[in-house]
Design an enzyme around this catalytic site. Structure first.
Site, PDB file in Angstrom:
ATOM      1  CB  SER A  62      -0.911  -0.079   1.236  1.00 49.86           C
ATOM      2  OG  SER A  62      -1.839   1.086   1.229  1.00 49.86           O
ATOM      3  CG  HIS A 113      -4.450  -0.999  -0.535  1.00 49.61           C
ATOM      4  ND1 HIS A 113      -4.077  -1.224   0.787  1.00 49.61           N
ATOM      5  CD2 HIS A 113      -5.057  -2.281  -0.848  1.00 49.61           C
ATOM      6  CE1 HIS A 113      -4.167  -2.338   1.345  1.00 49.61           C
ATOM      7  NE2 HIS A 113      -4.719  -3.144   0.404  1.00 49.61           N
ATOM      8  CG  ASP A 119      -5.597  -5.849   2.402  1.00 55.56           C
ATOM      9  OD1 ASP A 119      -6.230  -7.051   2.724  1.00 55.56           O
ATOM     10  OD2 ASP A 119      -5.722  -5.371   1.391  1.00 55.56           O
TER      11      ASP A 119
END
Length: 190
Positions: free
Chosen positions: A12, A39, A132
Site C-alpha cells: 500500500s 491499494h 490487509d
C-alpha cells in the site's frame, strides 16, 4: 530452493518505491507468475502496468477476468476489483465488498492463491498502512507456502508488515534487498 509456481505480493503506502526495488531486478525467462495487489484509488485508472512494463524484463499487465495465469508474467489487480486465483489457475475479478476498506484486497488474493497453489506459493507483504494481507499471509503459511515480509524498520508504512508478522508465526522479515535476492534465486537452475 525449488522455485514456486507463483508469487503474490501485497503493498500500500510506499508500494511503488518498494516494488521498483524488486520487480525490475527479475530476469527475462523468470518462471513463477507474479500477482500484485497495490491499494490504488478506485476512481482512477491505474498506471502500474505501464509504469512497471517499461522497466521490467518480464511481461507486465493489468489482470483480466477469466484469463489463464502465464508463467513469468507480472499481473497487477485493476482498481476497484478484487483479484482472485481460481482452482484451475485462471484469474477472476470481483466487486465484492471491500476488505479492510480495500478493493482490491491483499487478503482476497492471498487466500485464493493459497487454496490454488498450496505449498508452491510465496507470499510477500511490503510496506502499507493497514492490516490487509495479514490473514492472507497466515493462509499461505498454513497451506505450506513461504511467507516473506518487508522488515518494518525499512518500510514507509509499518502497519501491514507488523500485522503480517503478528498474524503469521512462520513469516520471515527481510530488507528489500534480501527479498529481491531470494526471488532472483528462483531463476537459477535447481
Amino acid at each position: 530452493m525449488t522455485a514456486p509456481a507463483a508469487i503474490v505480493i501485497g503493498a500500500s503506502v510506499g508500494a511503488i518505491d518498494a516494488l521498483m526495488r524488486i520487480l525490475p531486478a527479475l530476469p527475462k525467462g523468470y518462471r513463477p507468475a507474479i500477482l500484485v495487489v497495490v491499494h490504488v484509488p478506485p476512481d482512477r485508472k491505474s498506471l502500474l502496468a505501464s509504469l512497471f512494463g517499461e522497466r521490467c524484463a518480464l511481461p507486465v499487465k493489468e489482470a483480466d477476468d477469466k484469463e489463464s495465469i502465464q508463467a513469468g508474467t507480472i499481473y497487477f489487480a485493476p482498481p476497484n476489483y478484487h483479484l482472485l486465483v481460481e482452482p484451475d489457475f485462471t484469474l477472476s475479478l470481483s466487486i465484492d465488498e471491500p476488505v479492510h476498506y480495500s478493493r482490491p484486497s491483499v487478503d482476497v488474493l492471498f487466500e485464493s492463491a493459497a487454496d490454488a497453489y498450496g505449498d508452491s506459493l510465496v507470499g510477500i507483504i511490503l510496506t502499507g498502512a493497514n492490516q490487509d494481507g495479514a490473514d492472507g499471509m497466515r493462509a499461505i503459511w498454513e497451506a505450506g507456502g513461504q511467507a516473506l515480509v518487508q522488515n518494518p524498520a525499512t518500510a514507509e508504512g509499518t502497519a501491514m508488515p507488523l500485522a503480517a508478522l503478528a498474524a503469521c508465526p512462520g513469516a520471515q522479515a527481510f530488507p528489500l534487498e534480501e527479498i529481491t535476492s531470494l526471488l532472483k534465486s528462483y531463476s537459477s537452475p535447481n
